[in-house]
Design a protein around this motif. Sequence first.
Motif, PDB file in Angstrom:
ATOM      1  N   GLN A   5      -4.258   1.114  13.684  1.00 23.09           N
ATOM      2  CA  GLN A   5      -4.110  -0.049  12.810  1.00 23.09           C
ATOM      3  C   GLN A   5      -4.835   0.155  11.483  1.00 23.09           C
ATOM      4  N   LEU A   6      -6.054   0.736  11.553  1.00 24.61           N
ATOM      5  CA  LEU A   6      -6.826   0.991  10.338  1.00 24.61           C
ATOM      6  C   LEU A   6      -6.106   1.983   9.430  1.00 24.61           C
ATOM      7  N   PHE A   7      -5.539   3.026  10.025  1.00 29.48           N
ATOM      8  CA  PHE A   7      -4.832   4.046   9.253  1.00 29.48           C
ATOM      9  C   PHE A   7      -3.657   3.433   8.499  1.00 29.48           C
ATOM     10  N   ILE A   8      -2.836   2.647   9.207  1.00 30.11           N
ATOM     11  CA  ILE A   8      -1.659   2.019   8.597  1.00 30.11           C
ATOM     12  C   ILE A   8      -2.076   1.002   7.540  1.00 30.11           C
ATOM     13  N   LYS A   9      -3.121   0.213   7.840  1.00 29.72           N
ATOM     14  CA  LYS A   9      -3.593  -0.793   6.888  1.00 29.72           C
ATOM     15  C   LYS A   9      -4.085  -0.137   5.600  1.00 29.72           C
ATOM     16  N   THR A  10      -4.772   0.993   5.740  1.00 33.06           N
ATOM     17  CA  THR A  10      -5.291   1.686   4.557  1.00 33.06           C
ATOM     18  C   THR A  10      -4.150   2.183   3.678  1.00 33.06           C
ATOM     19  N   LEU A  11      -3.112   2.744   4.281  1.00 29.71           N
ATOM     20  CA  LEU A  11      -1.945   3.177   3.512  1.00 29.71           C
ATOM     21  C   LEU A  11      -1.307   2.001   2.780  1.00 29.71           C
ATOM     22  N   ARG A  12      -1.209   0.877   3.491  1.00 34.23           N
ATOM     23  CA  ARG A  12      -0.594  -0.308   2.879  1.00 34.23           C
ATOM     24  C   ARG A  12      -1.460  -0.835   1.733  1.00 34.23           C
ATOM     25  N   ASP A  13      -2.772  -0.908   1.962  1.00 32.87           N
ATOM     26  CA  ASP A  13      -3.682  -1.417   0.930  1.00 32.87           C
ATOM     27  C   ASP A  13      -3.681  -0.534  -0.312  1.00 32.87           C
ATOM     28  N   CYS A  14      -3.422   0.752  -0.127  1.00 30.18           N
ATOM     29  CA  CYS A  14      -3.396   1.684  -1.253  1.00 30.18           C
ATOM     30  C   CYS A  14      -2.055   1.667  -1.980  1.00 30.18           C
ATOM     31  N   GLY A  15      -1.123   0.874  -1.475  1.00 30.63           N
ATOM     32  CA  GLY A  15       0.184   0.767  -2.118  1.00 30.63           C
ATOM     33  C   GLY A  15       1.123   1.915  -1.838  1.00 30.63           C
TER      34      GLY A  15
END
Length: 314
Positions: A5-15
């Motif tokens: 979840q953290l990995f996917i969230k980080t990608l999303r937050d980075c655009g």
Amino acid sequence: MNAEQLFIKTLRDCGALVGAGDDGVLLALAHLRSQPLDSRANSMKNTRFTQRFAHISHPHKCFVIAADGFCEHIHFKREWLSLEQIARKAMLVNISDIVAMNAKPMYALLSITLPTRSGFSLSQVRTLAQSLAQSAKAHGVRFIGGDTMSGRDLALHITMIGVLRGKPLLRKGLRVGDLVYCTGRVGGSLYALSHLLKGGVLADSRRFSRFIAPRLRGEFIHTIAPFAHVGLDVSDGVLSELHTLAKCNHLRFHGLKKSRIHAYKSGEEYEVLFAIDPRDKVRLARLARRARVELELVGRAGRVGKIPKPKTWH
């Protein structure tokens, strides 16, 4: 929050992540060509990005793309399955994502790590390649590229490309009062896994067939897609998929049978979870009888009830 979840969230937050969330991503070529790049980027940030493409009538203008890994010591052990079974299951788990969205698989990219430095013979390499080819041909899929590597463990990473057959089944769209069904009778994969972890072996029999070679429901899904509201394949277990639906649609579920909770934790079933309006119940039953597909009523969506806790298998 776990590592995935953290990995996917980080990608999303980075655009850098767009369109993810369903079994596969809808890529509408006509839509993309009609927009300038900056406009396209803004539209992709919309949470309803994939739903924008449902109106496209010509299936070859809309591709469904999905990727999955099938890795030794994570998804399987080589002493559990033959190379033929490993190849077939690696293909099926990827095709499952495509057909669950009401699409037809067409092409695949394969990146494979071959354990040639640990006693994996050329004969075994040939057997694996032949089995992958046979499974691909059986489902009308052609390999169009990929990569081959050497490593310690056998690992297959497949990107599957399909064409939409009509209305896509997405994870968003669940409504209050919807009846949630699952094809087949889940639980067999967990039974087989438990048997293996206790030191047992799998005979190529009906008892273990769900774990060895999942049965896909592409044609049945195609017949119910016009009136089904959501759909997703059961790769992590019914409870986990219900959790996903609850979070995506801000709803809960009630009516789940306590006697089936253990079976609902069974991952790698690759059946399809979907929802319909109660008024379509008779229509669904008729189509299921015609297709000889067993259905299980899992529960009903509503404002009150439970959000099932997911179980992480991999």
